[in-house]
Write a protein that holds these residues in place. Structure first.
Motif, mmCIF file in Angstrom:
data_model
loop_
_atom_site.group_PDB
_atom_site.id
_atom_site.type_symbol
_atom_site.label_atom_id
_atom_site.label_comp_id
_atom_site.label_asym_id
_atom_site.label_seq_id
_atom_site.Cartn_x
_atom_site.Cartn_y
_atom_site.Cartn_z
ATOM 1 N N LEU A 110 -12.516 49.729 28.838
ATOM 2 C CA LEU A 110 -12.005 49.835 27.405
ATOM 3 C C LEU A 110 -11.404 51.042 26.611
ATOM 4 O O LEU A 110 -10.468 50.843 26.065
ATOM 5 C CB LEU A 110 -13.291 49.244 26.608
ATOM 6 N N ALA A 129 -8.856 46.051 28.398
ATOM 7 C CA ALA A 129 -9.870 45.149 27.884
ATOM 8 C C ALA A 129 -9.746 43.691 28.929
ATOM 9 O O ALA A 129 -10.537 43.003 29.117
ATOM 10 C CB ALA A 129 -9.683 44.878 26.384
ATOM 11 N N SER A 152 -16.283 39.433 23.136
ATOM 12 C CA SER A 152 -15.119 40.140 24.020
ATOM 13 C C SER A 152 -14.155 40.601 23.329
ATOM 14 O O SER A 152 -13.567 40.325 22.315
ATOM 15 C CB SER A 152 -14.369 38.868 24.750
ATOM 16 N N PRO A 153 -13.655 41.915 23.859
ATOM 17 C CA PRO A 153 -12.486 42.657 23.122
ATOM 18 C C PRO A 153 -11.132 41.917 23.556
ATOM 19 O O PRO A 153 -9.999 42.721 22.919
ATOM 20 C CB PRO A 153 -12.685 44.108 23.618
ATOM 21 N N ASP A 154 -11.200 40.964 24.264
ATOM 22 C CA ASP A 154 -9.957 40.383 24.943
ATOM 23 C C ASP A 154 -10.226 38.938 25.032
ATOM 24 O O ASP A 154 -11.270 38.412 25.661
ATOM 25 C CB ASP A 154 -9.408 40.984 26.236
ATOM 26 N N GLU A 168 -17.093 47.850 31.124
ATOM 27 C CA GLU A 168 -17.008 48.846 29.992
ATOM 28 C C GLU A 168 -16.239 50.230 29.953
ATOM 29 O O GLU A 168 -15.336 50.351 29.215
ATOM 30 C CB GLU A 168 -18.433 49.035 29.358
#
Length: 193
Positions: free
Chosen positions: A78, A83, A101-103, A75
């Motif tokens: 981020l 990411a 997931s941010p990616d 984290e």
């Protein structure tokens, strides 16, 4: 069978970061012949932007093709747009609180770490790198085959430990050690129990 390696930096008193998660006290030692060693021997453990900056963007993965992280390790990147920190590796983040997931290149899972790692070990490929943190390392201790500790010559007195787990001794044997001009020692241990 693939091997799970906890490749981690720690202080002399066994902490991987300050109590708030900051690890700048360790990063000051990543220079000179030690940095050259990391780039040459463990290029896949450098975040993708670092590989590019050090001219190792196209370096082949030598030991690992998969990286495991807990949410606390993943984290912090981020907010600075990181990411997908290890684009050159398969990335798994174990979290019960991060649900998406941010990616798309990063798999976030709430699966039991032991069960998941046992399955990963059965797959073909290079080794599996446990990047951190303490909670995940504590949960995965029974499956760790190798410890590679980048021991930094500093004592902090407190912080985030290498492992956060209940008392359950696991023995390892020292297989190799190497020291560098800045006082860093890289200690390689194999599981012996």
């Amino acid at each position: 069978m693939r091997k799970l390696t906890y490749y981690v930096g720690a202080t002399l008193d066994g902490f991987i970061a300050a109590p708030d998660g900051d690890f700048e006290v360790l990063m000051q030692y990543v220079s000179g012949d030690f940095l050259s060693f990391m780039v040459g021997e463990f290029p896949e453990t450098l975040p993708t932007p670092g590989r590019t900056a050090l001219g190792a963007a196209d370096a082949p993965n030598r030991r690992f093709d998969t990286v495991l992280m807990g949410r606390g390790t993943y984290e912090p990147g981020l907010p600075v747009g990181l990411a997908n920190p290890y684009a050159h590796l398969r990335q798994l983040v174990f979290s019960r609180s991060l649900t998406q997931s941010p990616d798309p290149a990063v798999e976030v899972t709430a699966a039991d770490p032991l069960t998941r790692v046992r399955a990963l070990k059965q797959e073909d490929g290079l080794g599996i790198w446990l990047c951190g943190g303490a909670d995940l390392a504590g949960q995965l201790l029974p499956e760790i085959d190798e410890l590679i500790v980048k021991q930094y010559p500093v004592v902090t007195g407190s912080g985030i430990p290498m492992f956060r787990a209940g008392f359950a001794p696991h023995t390892f044997r020292l297989e190799a050690s190497r020291t560098f001009d800045n006082g860093v020692a890289v200690l390689t241990y194999a599981k012996s129990d």
